[in-house]
Design a protein around this motif. Structure first.
Motif, PDB file in Angstrom:
ATOM      1  N   SER A  87       0.826  -1.207   0.000  1.00 45.39           N
ATOM      2  CA  SER A  87       0.000   0.000   0.000  1.00 45.39           C
ATOM      3  C   SER A  87       0.864   1.262   0.000  1.00 45.39           C
ATOM      4  O   SER A  87       0.598   2.216  -0.740  1.00 45.39           O
ATOM      5  N   CYS A  88       1.902   1.260   0.822  1.00 49.07           N
ATOM      6  CA  CYS A  88       2.783   2.423   0.907  1.00 49.07           C
ATOM      7  C   CYS A  88       3.522   2.635  -0.414  1.00 49.07           C
ATOM      8  O   CYS A  88       3.601   3.762  -0.914  1.00 49.07           O
ATOM      9  N   ARG A  89       4.064   1.566  -0.982  1.00 50.84           N
ATOM     10  CA  ARG A  89       4.767   1.681  -2.272  1.00 50.84           C
ATOM     11  C   ARG A  89       3.832   2.160  -3.376  1.00 50.84           C
ATOM     12  O   ARG A  89       4.215   2.965  -4.218  1.00 50.84           O
ATOM     13  N   LYS A  90       2.615   1.661  -3.360  1.00 45.96           N
ATOM     14  CA  LYS A  90       1.632   2.062  -4.370  1.00 45.96           C
ATOM     15  C   LYS A  90       1.349   3.566  -4.265  1.00 45.96           C
ATOM     16  O   LYS A  90       1.265   4.260  -5.279  1.00 45.96           O
ATOM     17  N   ASN A  91       1.230   4.070  -3.037  1.00 45.27           N
ATOM     18  CA  ASN A  91       0.975   5.503  -2.869  1.00 45.27           C
ATOM     19  C   ASN A  91       2.180   6.338  -3.297  1.00 45.27           C
ATOM     20  O   ASN A  91       2.018   7.389  -3.913  1.00 45.27           O
ATOM     21  N   MET A  92       3.378   5.877  -2.993  1.00 49.67           N
ATOM     22  CA  MET A  92       4.584   6.608  -3.414  1.00 49.67           C
ATOM     23  C   MET A  92       4.666   6.659  -4.947  1.00 49.67           C
ATOM     24  O   MET A  92       4.981   7.701  -5.517  1.00 49.67           O
ATOM     25  N   ALA A  93       4.336   5.545  -5.596  1.00 48.12           N
ATOM     26  CA  ALA A  93       4.341   5.504  -7.071  1.00 48.12           C
ATOM     27  C   ALA A  93       3.265   6.432  -7.625  1.00 48.12           C
ATOM     28  O   ALA A  93       3.484   7.134  -8.619  1.00 48.12           O
ATOM     29  N   ARG A  94       2.112   6.475  -6.981  1.00 44.54           N
ATOM     30  CA  ARG A  94       1.033   7.364  -7.424  1.00 44.54           C
ATOM     31  C   ARG A  94       1.463   8.819  -7.320  1.00 44.54           C
ATOM     32  O   ARG A  94       1.242   9.617  -8.235  1.00 44.54           O
ATOM     33  N   ILE A  95       2.109   9.161  -6.223  1.00 44.76           N
ATOM     34  CA  ILE A  95       2.592  10.537  -6.049  1.00 44.76           C
ATOM     35  C   ILE A  95       3.574  10.890  -7.170  1.00 44.76           C
ATOM     36  O   ILE A  95       3.524  11.987  -7.721  1.00 44.76           O
ATOM     37  N   ASP A  96       4.456   9.961  -7.514  1.00 45.08           N
ATOM     38  CA  ASP A  96       5.434  10.206  -8.576  1.00 45.08           C
ATOM     39  C   ASP A  96       4.776  10.493  -9.926  1.00 45.08           C
ATOM     40  O   ASP A  96       5.353  11.179 -10.756  1.00 45.08           O
ATOM     41  N   THR A  97       3.570   9.975 -10.146  1.00 42.36           N
ATOM     42  CA  THR A  97       2.906  10.166 -11.444  1.00 42.36           C
ATOM     43  C   THR A  97       2.115  11.468 -11.528  1.00 42.36           C
ATOM     44  O   THR A  97       1.656  11.831 -12.615  1.00 42.36           O
ATOM     45  N   LEU A  98       1.961  12.168 -10.418  1.00 40.23           N
ATOM     46  CA  LEU A  98       1.198  13.420 -10.435  1.00 40.23           C
ATOM     47  C   LEU A  98       1.948  14.463 -11.268  1.00 40.23           C
ATOM     48  O   LEU A  98       3.130  14.709 -11.054  1.00 40.23           O
ATOM     49  N   ILE A  99       1.255  15.047 -12.200  1.00 46.93           N
ATOM     50  CA  ILE A  99       1.883  16.028 -13.088  1.00 46.93           C
ATOM     51  C   ILE A  99       2.046  17.368 -12.395  1.00 46.93           C
ATOM     52  O   ILE A  99       3.112  17.977 -12.438  1.00 46.93           O
ATOM     53  N   THR A 100       0.997  17.836 -11.772  1.00 46.99           N
ATOM     54  CA  THR A 100       1.075  19.076 -10.992  1.00 46.99           C
ATOM     55  C   THR A 100       0.562  18.783  -9.582  1.00 46.99           C
ATOM     56  O   THR A 100      -0.619  18.993  -9.286  1.00 46.99           O
ATOM     57  N   PRO A 101       1.437  18.279  -8.729  1.00 49.82           N
ATOM     58  CA  PRO A 101       1.005  17.887  -7.381  1.00 49.82           C
ATOM     59  C   PRO A 101       0.422  19.056  -6.592  1.00 49.82           C
ATOM     60  O   PRO A 101       0.905  20.175  -6.666  1.00 49.82           O
ATOM     61  N   TRP A 134      11.965   5.527   3.878  1.00 53.37           N
ATOM     62  CA  TRP A 134      13.423   5.616   3.973  1.00 53.37           C
ATOM     63  C   TRP A 134      14.075   5.083   2.702  1.00 53.37           C
ATOM     64  O   TRP A 134      15.035   5.670   2.200  1.00 53.37           O
ATOM     65  N   GLU A 135      13.549   3.974   2.182  1.00 52.87           N
ATOM     66  CA  GLU A 135      14.090   3.394   0.946  1.00 52.87           C
ATOM     67  C   GLU A 135      13.981   4.358  -0.226  1.00 52.87           C
ATOM     68  O   GLU A 135      14.832   4.380  -1.110  1.00 52.87           O
ATOM     69  N   GLN A 136      12.930   5.151  -0.227  1.00 57.08           N
ATOM     70  CA  GLN A 136      12.703   6.082  -1.325  1.00 57.08           C
ATOM     71  C   GLN A 136      13.339   7.455  -1.104  1.00 57.08           C
ATOM     72  O   GLN A 136      13.127   8.375  -1.871  1.00 57.08           O
ATOM     73  N   GLY A 137      14.110   7.585  -0.044  1.00 54.69           N
ATOM     74  CA  GLY A 137      14.828   8.828   0.199  1.00 54.69           C
ATOM     75  C   GLY A 137      13.958   9.991   0.627  1.00 54.69           C
ATOM     76  O   GLY A 137      14.351  11.147   0.483  1.00 54.69           O
TER      77      GLY A 137
END
Length: 148
Positions: free
Chosen positions: A66-80, A137-140
């Protein structure tokens, strides 16, 4: 108002880390309430041991994904935007879980087995949140270098 992806991840981490603090405090209180009902019982110990074991299982099969999925979703946001660190349905689910948790805690008062059960639930979720936070932490997310 636009915001950086990293800032969104830090906000997500903040909310993620608040969970274990609250749940460990609440679970500990419920385990203590069970102990006060039956001082010779193993309720407090069972609450913590079972809660941690169940939490480890939840970490592996649910929370890390769930956490990784949310981090990946955030990365795809064009204008967060600042409110996009979790989806709206997450906040709705969180509200429902908080209401359910409060209701279960209230209903469990005076019932040893129910107190221990709700303590296990709270401690297990707190454990899963805390251990799965390794994703941040893994994702910095907590890297505070000038390039962040």
């Amino acid at each position: 108002m636009n915001i950086s992806h990293l800032t969104l991840k830090r906000l997500a981490a903040l909310v993620w880390y608040i969970g274990p603090v609250i749940l460990f405090l609440k679970g500990s209180q419920l385990a203590t309430d069970a102990y006060n009902l039956e001082p010779d019982g193993l309720g407090r110990s069972i609450s913590w041991v079972a809660g941690i074991i169940v939490g480890l299982i939840k970490t592996r099969f649910i929370f890390i994904k769930s956490c990784r999925k949310n981090m990946a979703r955030i990365d795809t946001l064009i204008t967060p935007r600042v409110w996009e660190f979790y989806r709206i349905r997450f906040f709705f689910s969180l509200l429902m879980m908080m209401l359910l948790g409060a209701t279960l805690s209230r209903l469990s008062q005076g019932n040893y087995t129910f107190l221990v059960s709700v303590a296990i639930l709270d401690i297990s979720i707190g454990t899963a949140l805390l251990i799965s936070s390794k994703v941040f932490w893994e994702q910095g997310v907590f890297s505070f270098s000038k390039n962040s």
